[in-house]
Design a protein around this motif. Sequence first.
Motif, short mmCIF file in Angstrom:
data_model
loop_
_atom_site.label_atom_id
_atom_site.label_comp_id
_atom_site.label_asym_id
_atom_site.label_seq_id
_atom_site.Cartn_x
_atom_site.Cartn_y
_atom_site.Cartn_z
N LEU A 238 0.81 -1.21 0.00
CA LEU A 238 0.00 0.00 0.00
C LEU A 238 0.85 1.27 0.00
CD1 LEU A 238 -2.58 -1.25 2.64
CD2 LEU A 238 -2.83 -1.26 0.16
N PRO A 239 1.65 1.50 -1.06
CA PRO A 239 2.45 2.72 -1.14
C PRO A 239 1.57 3.93 -1.37
CG PRO A 239 2.52 1.56 -3.22
CD PRO A 239 1.77 0.66 -2.26
N PRO A 240 2.10 5.13 -1.24
CA PRO A 240 1.29 6.31 -1.54
C PRO A 240 0.73 6.22 -2.96
CG PRO A 240 3.36 6.95 -0.50
CD PRO A 240 3.46 5.48 -0.79
N PRO A 241 -0.54 6.55 -3.14
CA PRO A 241 -1.12 6.47 -4.49
C PRO A 241 -0.42 7.42 -5.44
CG PRO A 241 -2.60 7.60 -2.96
CD PRO A 241 -1.49 7.04 -2.14
N ALA A 242 -0.39 7.04 -6.72
CA ALA A 242 0.28 7.86 -7.72
C ALA A 242 -0.41 9.21 -7.86
CB ALA A 242 0.30 7.13 -9.06
N VAL A 243 0.38 10.20 -8.24
CA VAL A 243 -0.15 11.53 -8.53
C VAL A 243 -0.64 11.52 -9.98
CG1 VAL A 243 0.42 13.97 -8.80
CG2 VAL A 243 1.37 12.66 -6.89
N LYS A 244 -1.86 11.94 -10.19
CA LYS A 244 -2.43 12.02 -11.53
C LYS A 244 -2.70 13.49 -11.85
CE LYS A 244 -4.50 7.43 -11.16
NZ LYS A 244 -5.77 6.65 -11.16
N ILE A 245 -1.79 14.06 -12.61
CA ILE A 245 -1.87 15.48 -12.94
C ILE A 245 -2.92 15.69 -14.02
CG2 ILE A 245 -0.58 17.43 -13.91
CD1 ILE A 245 1.90 16.22 -12.53
N PRO A 246 -3.80 16.66 -13.84
CA PRO A 246 -4.85 16.90 -14.83
C PRO A 246 -4.28 17.07 -16.24
CG PRO A 246 -5.25 18.21 -12.87
CD PRO A 246 -3.90 17.59 -12.70
N GLY A 247 -4.84 16.34 -17.19
CA GLY A 247 -4.41 16.45 -18.58
C GLY A 247 -3.26 15.54 -18.96
N ASP A 248 -2.67 14.82 -18.01
CA ASP A 248 -1.54 13.94 -18.29
C ASP A 248 -2.05 12.66 -18.94
OD1 ASP A 248 0.81 12.56 -18.41
OD2 ASP A 248 1.14 12.46 -16.24
N VAL A 250 -0.54 10.07 -19.99
CA VAL A 250 0.14 8.82 -19.65
C VAL A 250 0.14 8.59 -18.13
CG1 VAL A 250 1.59 8.79 -21.71
CG2 VAL A 250 2.40 9.99 -19.67
N ALA A 251 -0.78 9.24 -17.42
CA ALA A 251 -0.83 9.12 -15.97
C ALA A 251 -1.02 7.69 -15.50
CB ALA A 251 -1.94 10.02 -15.41
N GLU A 252 -1.82 6.92 -16.23
CA GLU A 252 -2.08 5.54 -15.82
C GLU A 252 -0.92 4.61 -16.19
OE1 GLU A 252 -4.52 4.59 -14.02
OE2 GLU A 252 -5.81 6.36 -14.10
N ASP A 253 -0.33 4.82 -17.36
CA ASP A 253 0.72 3.92 -17.84
C ASP A 253 2.09 4.23 -17.22
OD1 ASP A 253 -1.08 2.66 -19.59
OD2 ASP A 253 -0.80 4.24 -21.07
N SER A 254 2.31 5.46 -16.84
CA SER A 254 3.59 5.86 -16.27
C SER A 254 3.35 6.66 -15.00
CB SER A 254 4.38 6.69 -17.30
OG SER A 254 5.66 7.01 -16.81
N PRO A 255 3.03 5.99 -13.89
CA PRO A 255 2.65 6.69 -12.66
C PRO A 255 3.78 7.55 -12.10
CG PRO A 255 2.99 4.35 -12.22
CD PRO A 255 3.03 4.52 -13.70
N LEU A 256 3.37 8.65 -11.49
CA LEU A 256 4.32 9.61 -10.94
C LEU A 256 4.13 9.76 -9.44
CD1 LEU A 256 4.23 12.69 -13.37
CD2 LEU A 256 6.14 11.12 -13.05
N ARG A 257 5.23 10.07 -8.76
CA ARG A 257 5.18 10.67 -7.43
C ARG A 257 6.03 11.93 -7.48
NH1 ARG A 257 3.95 5.09 -7.72
NH2 ARG A 257 2.51 4.57 -6.01
N CYS A 258 5.76 12.83 -6.57
CA CYS A 258 6.48 14.11 -6.55
C CYS A 258 7.39 14.14 -5.33
CB CYS A 258 5.47 15.26 -6.50
SG CYS A 258 6.24 16.89 -6.45
N LEU A 259 8.66 14.43 -5.56
CA LEU A 259 9.63 14.52 -4.47
C LEU A 259 9.98 15.98 -4.23
CD1 LEU A 259 11.46 12.95 -2.47
CD2 LEU A 259 13.26 13.05 -4.21
N LEU A 260 9.50 16.51 -3.10
CA LEU A 260 9.86 17.87 -2.71
C LEU A 260 11.21 17.84 -2.01
CD1 LEU A 260 6.66 19.59 -1.22
CD2 LEU A 260 7.75 20.02 -3.42
N VAL A 261 12.15 18.62 -2.50
CA VAL A 261 13.49 18.64 -1.91
C VAL A 261 13.85 20.06 -1.52
CG1 VAL A 261 14.22 16.63 -3.25
CG2 VAL A 261 14.64 18.91 -4.16
N SER A 262 14.71 20.19 -0.53
CA SER A 262 15.16 21.51 -0.10
C SER A 262 16.09 22.09 -1.15
CB SER A 262 15.89 21.40 1.24
OG SER A 262 17.16 20.80 1.06
N PRO A 263 16.30 23.40 -1.14
CA PRO A 263 17.26 23.98 -2.09
C PRO A 263 18.64 23.34 -2.01
CG PRO A 263 15.92 25.72 -1.12
CD PRO A 263 15.56 24.45 -0.40
#
Length: 433
Positions: A238-248, A250-263
């Motif tokens: 049960l990993p974090p669900p993929a991010v599905k950006i509106p209009g993407d 390939v959201a289903e075929d190539s799932p994304l997660r977003c990594l926020l990093v410090s400067p």
Amino acid sequence: MTNKTVVAAASEKAMYVQAAGLFAQSMQRNSTLGRLSGTLPKGEGGASETIRKQTTADMPIVKTVDLSRGKGDEVEFQFLQPFGAYPIMGSRMAEGKGTGLTYDQARVRVNQARLPVDLGDTMTGLRSVVDFRKLGRPVAQSVMDAFLDQSLLVHMAGARGFQTGIEWRVPTADHPQFAEFLVNPVLAPTKNRHYLADGTHGVAPVSVAGGEIGLQTTDVLSMDVVDGIRTTIESIQLPPPAVKIPGDIVAEDSPLRCLLVSPAQYHAFAADPQFRQLQVAAMNRAAKAKQHPLFLGEVGLWNGVLICKMPKPIRFYAGDEIRYAASFTSETESVATVPASFGTTHAVDRAILLGGQAVAQAFAASGHGGMPFFWKEKTFDHDDKRELLIGAIQGSSKVRWAVDQGNGVKHITDHGAIAIDTAVKIIPGERTA
């Protein structure tokens, strides 16, 4: 003489229009945190006609606007537990053997935040070439936007960190009003959502030795760490669900997660010779997602992880406390410290891997025009002095559930956020500034 149709400056209608404008402006602000949620259903100007609106659950930040009046200061969310069952085969009896659905509830409390700005008095206006009245509103708006963004960041990270400075709108945890500023409790990452950079495996679960967190100054953010993150989310239950950006497309075929990093993490990562390829990959993905702004700017795409720079670092210096969960089944928080060997040259920064539904942000109606954001301007001392005030009624909270692992044991789980702590170099003198 025929009277003109006008709306008086102090009328409730004028207040409503101004409040709606502020709310729309804040919701559409061009910031990394602002781009991590979907848009609210259309018709913000007539929002009071719809009791509750919610942004898409496919983005990390889920915003709910509840404009019902007199219904309390909490907004409720529901979570359907994972459904674990096998089909019944052939002619075996199926009737009466249905697996039940279970769900949990969580609430996000809202509170009023107000920011007054002194616009000076009559003599101030005479003596200055600056029109403080014109400057006051954009200054107050920018501070309120930063306060909301930083509040979201702290809840995502599960910690405020210890960096200080005039640009921070959320104080450190030792401030006597810290809990009041954050509205809802700041929750340290759950055991199954907290990792450390590791030179051998990319990432590893949190470890503590001698009361110090298991990091060395060489455990920096790298492509190996990102690879380790990707391997981890594909291996854990049960990993974090993929991010599905509106209009993407390939959201289903190539799932994304977003990594926020410090400067500091971003600059260390960007030093890799392959980083330019990551930027090109992000631009190519943007072309498949109608040029969504989350893909643009200082971002890179590597192995299904979109790397974005966060506005302020969640930073821990040598000797500072880092809270963590020692048990999968308890929310009890333990404490470790940053190794003393980090000295004044290194610190620990927290990156945050975000999937869908990581943080809930709730807005409620104010008594000033019925919108979540409001502003007031008034004079006093016989109209000699003037003050502007911008306010918001909102609250944020990390989305967390006790999730059934399929064996009747529930693990406390941050639904859409994973914390990854890494070492970073800091500028000379920062620790003593």
